[in-house]
Design an enzyme around this catalytic site. Structure first.
Site, mmCIF file in Angstrom:
data_model
loop_
_atom_site.group_PDB
_atom_site.id
_atom_site.type_symbol
_atom_site.label_atom_id
_atom_site.label_comp_id
_atom_site.label_asym_id
_atom_site.label_seq_id
_atom_site.Cartn_x
_atom_site.Cartn_y
_atom_site.Cartn_z
ATOM 1 N N HIS A 65 -17.754 -0.170 -7.017
ATOM 2 C CA HIS A 65 -17.841 0.836 -8.144
ATOM 3 C C HIS A 65 -18.027 0.000 -9.568
ATOM 4 O O HIS A 65 -17.566 0.817 -10.524
ATOM 5 C CB HIS A 65 -16.298 1.782 -7.990
ATOM 6 N N ASN A 101 -0.456 -1.617 4.221
ATOM 7 C CA ASN A 101 -0.467 -0.431 3.514
ATOM 8 C C ASN A 101 0.925 0.039 3.206
ATOM 9 O O ASN A 101 1.680 0.073 4.289
ATOM 10 C CB ASN A 101 -1.321 0.920 4.125
#
Ligand SMILES: [Zn+2]
Length: 254
Positions: free
Chosen positions: A124, A218
């Site tokens: 991005h 995570n």
């Protein structure tokens, strides 16, 4: 440390130590410990402001001052203060040990580079830099003077961050490089991302299909956990990567 977690950390260290080509895929979760809240989810920026009104390229082109005031200025405040945390630094250490070859990230905060990672692919783009829309002159976001909004280049052109807005394309060269890295690696470390948003979501799947191990770090289970990941080490990325690095170093010095 729970015995299960200890075993998983040892397993990850052994898997990494035996690998030739490790690639990391990181997301918002790795930067939370650096004080950067994720955009999505609870407490995220998209809960406060509508991304279509403030983070779409059309919104920016139509009214750059508005988008600068509401979104970019707030992001600048947060990113200016942020520093790499033990998770970013742990990945750099894995690179120094000759294991980690590249990091693919969905983040725009530039913290991997600040930590010292040498090969970072940013899907991005990067918020740490601004580009003049007229003459393409670049300047660091951190050093930008915001007494006038929108900030302008010496040529009079308006600065925009080098990350992509909604409605803009992911640079195709980043996409193709990520795909080849995902296909080449023998271990993929997924850190701080549920990888539910494309194209990041495809990378662990591609790695798995081409025979590599997928190790997930995570805070909670994700859609990858029971389908793609070989195993999940649950917890804060900084702690876990720190423990894994210590374990790898132990193996190496034995
Ligand atoms: Zn300019």
């Amino acid at each position: 440390m729970k015995p299960n977690m200890k075993n998983l950390v040892k397993q990850a260290a052994a898997d990494l130590n035996g690998a030739r080509h490790v690639v990391a895929l990181t997301g918002a979760g790795i930067s939370v410990e650096s004080g950067i809240p994720p955009f999505r989810g609870k407490g995220g920026l998209w809960e406060k402001i509508d991304p279509m009104e403030f983070a779409h390229i059309d919104a920016f082109l139509q009214d750059p001052a508005k988008v600068w005031r509401v979104l970019i200025k707030e992001m600048k405040d947060v990113v200016d203060r942020a520093r790499p945390n033990p998770a970013h630094l742990g990945l750099v250490r894995l690179e120094e040990l000759g294991l980690l070859k590249a990091t693919i990230t969905q983040n725009v905060d530039g913290l991997h580079q600040m930590a010292g990672s040498s090969d970072v692919i940013e899907f991005h783009g990067n918020f740490a830099w601004q580009r003049c829309m007229d003459c393409q002159n670049r300047t660091e976001t951190r050093s930008l003077d915001l007494t006038r909004i929108p900030p302008r280049c010496r040529c009079g052109g308006i600065y925009r961050p080098e990350c992509i807005f909604f409605g803009e394309m992911i640079p195709p060269q980043h996409l193709s490089r990520s795909q080849s890295l995902a296909a080449q690696c023998d271990v993929m470390l997924v850190v701080g991302t549920s990888a539910t948003v494309e194209p990041a979501a495809y990378m662990p799947v591609l790695s798995k299909q081409t025979g590599s191990k997928v190790i997930e770090i995570n805070a909670a289970k994700t859609p990858l956990t029971d389908s793609v990941s070989d195993y999940l080490i649950k917890g804060q990325a900084g702690d876990i990567i720190g423990m894994i690095v210590a374990e790898v170093e132990k193996i190496r010095s034995a």
